[in-house]
Scaffold this motif. Sequence first.
Motif, PDB file in Angstrom:
ATOM      1  N   GLN A   1     -12.273   2.420  -7.811  1.00  0.00           N
ATOM      2  CA  GLN A   1     -11.284   1.879  -8.656  1.00  0.00           C
ATOM      3  C   GLN A   1      -9.901   2.712  -8.769  1.00  0.00           C
ATOM      4  N   PRO A   2      -8.686   2.241  -9.021  1.00  0.00           N
ATOM      5  CA  PRO A   2      -7.715   3.134  -8.693  1.00  0.00           C
ATOM      6  C   PRO A   2      -7.811   4.062  -9.904  1.00  0.00           C
TER       7      PRO A   2
ATOM      8  N   GLN B   1       0.767  -1.146  -0.104  1.00  0.00           N
ATOM      9  CA  GLN B   1      -0.025   0.046  -0.090  1.00  0.00           C
ATOM     10  C   GLN B   1       0.874   1.394  -0.020  1.00  0.00           C
ATOM     11  N   THR B   2       0.322   2.256  -0.640  1.00  0.00           N
ATOM     12  CA  THR B   2       0.994   3.485  -0.709  1.00  0.00           C
ATOM     13  C   THR B   2      -0.257   4.404  -0.210  1.00  0.00           C
ATOM     14  N   ASP B   3       0.034   4.961   1.073  1.00  0.00           N
ATOM     15  CA  ASP B   3      -0.946   5.978   1.720  1.00  0.00           C
ATOM     16  C   ASP B   3      -0.444   7.293   1.440  1.00  0.00           C
TER      17      ASP B   3
ATOM     18  N   GLU C   1      -3.550   3.452  -2.073  1.00  0.00           N
ATOM     19  CA  GLU C   1      -3.579   2.819  -3.207  1.00  0.00           C
ATOM     20  C   GLU C   1      -2.914   1.461  -2.879  1.00  0.00           C
ATOM     21  N   GLY C   2      -3.587   0.199  -3.156  1.00  0.00           N
ATOM     22  CA  GLY C   2      -2.806  -1.119  -3.035  1.00  0.00           C
ATOM     23  C   GLY C   2      -3.410  -2.097  -3.974  1.00  0.00           C
TER      24      GLY C   2
ATOM     25  N   ASN D   1      -8.207  -0.161  -1.937  1.00  0.00           N
ATOM     26  CA  ASN D   1      -8.049   1.536  -2.709  1.00  0.00           C
ATOM     27  C   ASN D   1      -9.365   2.050  -2.174  1.00  0.00           C
ATOM     28  N   ALA D   2      -8.809   3.249  -1.409  1.00  0.00           N
ATOM     29  CA  ALA D   2      -9.834   4.273  -0.726  1.00  0.00           C
ATOM     30  C   ALA D   2      -9.367   5.568  -0.763  1.00  0.00           C
TER      31      ALA D   2
END
Length: 174
Positions: free
Chosen positions: A79-80, A34-36, A50-51, A55-56
């Motif tokens: 969705q990304p 994950q990238t937060d 973003e993972g 994704n949220a």
Amino acid sequence: MPVNFEFKARSNNNTELEQILQSFQPRFVGEDTQTDTYFNVPNGRMKLREGNIENALIHYHRNNIAGAKQSDVLLYQHQPSKALKKILINAIGIKTIVLKRRRIWFVDNVKFHFDHVDGLGDFIEVEAIDADGSRSIQQLQEQCSFYASIFQIAPECFVAESYSDLLLAVKSKE
């Protein structure tokens, strides 16, 4: 609005903690990279996750106290989209970025994260989630206390701050 009662603790034995969790027949969701991206907001915290699993866009309010605490969360799953991230960056700017590997498990309404955070190390997070208003804060609090006890989390291991705050503190010392 969903309510979480949660704790985060430093860990030097996530593999052992995951083995303890197995006695509760958890459901494994998977391992997520994950990238937060945390953004500059006037109140609370807002991050774009973003993972490969989650994704949220997440906005939340939580007091920085060690141990279990309430977190009021607004979650928008999507969705990304590179466009969403670009809009947020242009509108409000990046505060910091947290990179982590996360192993995700569930037992009923309780979510377990076994995390390795770049620049910070290993952690366990336990979130007792009331998604539909069917559980009281006391029930959520009791669930967190139960798992903190099962995992034998020492009081000094509980973390008050978010990963973003911890990472910003490390960067300020460099």
